[in-house]
Write a protein that holds these residues in place. Structure first.
Motif, PDB file in Angstrom:
ATOM      1  N   CYS A   1       0.855  -1.181   0.000  1.00 52.57           N
ATOM      2  CA  CYS A   1       0.000   0.000   0.000  1.00 52.57           C
ATOM      3  C   CYS A   1       0.895   1.237   0.000  1.00 52.57           C
ATOM      4  N   LEU A   2       0.256   2.393  -0.033  1.00 52.04           N
ATOM      5  CA  LEU A   2       0.973   3.658  -0.006  1.00 52.04           C
ATOM      6  C   LEU A   2       0.687   4.380   1.298  1.00 52.04           C
ATOM      7  N   LEU A   3       1.617   5.229   1.693  1.00 54.63           N
ATOM      8  CA  LEU A   3       1.449   6.076   2.862  1.00 54.63           C
ATOM      9  C   LEU A   3       1.275   7.511   2.388  1.00 54.63           C
TER      10      LEU A   3
ATOM     11  N   GLU B   1      -3.375   5.350   4.671  1.00 55.44           N
ATOM     12  CA  GLU B   1      -2.885   4.287   3.799  1.00 55.44           C
ATOM     13  C   GLU B   1      -3.813   4.237   2.597  1.00 55.44           C
ATOM     14  N   ILE B   2      -3.235   3.988   1.426  1.00 56.73           N
ATOM     15  CA  ILE B   2      -4.009   3.844   0.203  1.00 56.73           C
ATOM     16  C   ILE B   2      -3.821   2.414  -0.283  1.00 56.73           C
ATOM     17  N   TRP B   3      -4.919   1.673  -0.384  1.00 56.15           N
ATOM     18  CA  TRP B   3      -4.897   0.245  -0.725  1.00 56.15           C
ATOM     19  C   TRP B   3      -5.721  -0.039  -1.974  1.00 56.15           C
ATOM     20  N   ASN B   4      -5.334  -1.071  -2.700  1.00 62.08           N
ATOM     21  CA  ASN B   4      -6.200  -1.686  -3.686  1.00 62.08           C
ATOM     22  C   ASN B   4      -7.372  -2.261  -2.886  1.00 62.08           C
ATOM     23  N   GLU B   5      -8.597  -1.973  -3.286  1.00 55.71           N
ATOM     24  CA  GLU B   5      -9.760  -2.368  -2.486  1.00 55.71           C
ATOM     25  C   GLU B   5      -9.837  -3.875  -2.259  1.00 55.71           C
TER      26      GLU B   5
ATOM     27  N   LYS C   1      -9.127   1.133 -10.301  1.00 55.58           N
ATOM     28  CA  LYS C   1     -10.195   2.112 -10.081  1.00 55.58           C
ATOM     29  C   LYS C   1     -10.746   2.103  -8.665  1.00 55.58           C
ATOM     30  N   ASN C   2     -10.749   0.963  -8.007  1.00 55.28           N
ATOM     31  CA  ASN C   2     -11.332   0.861  -6.668  1.00 55.28           C
ATOM     32  C   ASN C   2     -10.232   0.801  -5.622  1.00 55.28           C
ATOM     33  N   ILE C   3     -10.206   1.836  -4.777  1.00 57.14           N
ATOM     34  CA  ILE C   3      -9.182   1.905  -3.738  1.00 57.14           C
ATOM     35  C   ILE C   3      -9.839   2.110  -2.378  1.00 57.14           C
TER      36      ILE C   3
END
Length: 119
Positions: free
Chosen positions: A11-13, A85-89, A73-75
């Protein structure tokens, strides 16, 4: 805002600028002579990117960041007090299901702080 790779999860911070500046101070105290400390600094700082919202309120992320987190497209944007945090859903949902199952099956170590947690 500043976005960078998470070193332990796919994921991203995403940090508000004041929080990132605090982290930079902490990172500046790590040694360049210590291989592990230098590696963490290189990953976090080397991938740090200033992010802006476009006129439609979308966060623009570069390809390296999107690829690390396998974003489509879905996060999921998950708030964690001083950062997001940014995640792939689908990855987020799978890890949440696994985590809940591990807790229910007693596979998660209850540290002293967790034992004091009352929900």
């Amino acid at each position: 805002m500043i976005c960078t790779l998470h070193t332990e999860s796919p994921c991203l911070l995403l940090y508000p600028l004041p929080e990132w500046q605090d982290l930079e101070v902490t990172l500046s105290r790590l040694s360049d002579m210590n291989k592990s400390e230098r590696l963490i600094k290189r990953i976090l700082l080397g991938n740090a990117t200033e992010c802006f919202l476009d006129k439609n309120g979308r966060l623009l992320l570069n390809g390296v960041l999107r690829q690390h987190a396998n974003l489509d497209k879905n996060i999921m944007l998950v708030g964690l007090f001083n950062k997001f945090e940014i995640w792939n859903e689908s990855v987020w949902q799978a890890q949440m299901q696994e985590g809940i199952r591990d807790i229910q099956e007693g596979k998660v170590e209850l540290t002293e702080r967790l034992q004091d947690l009352s929900l």
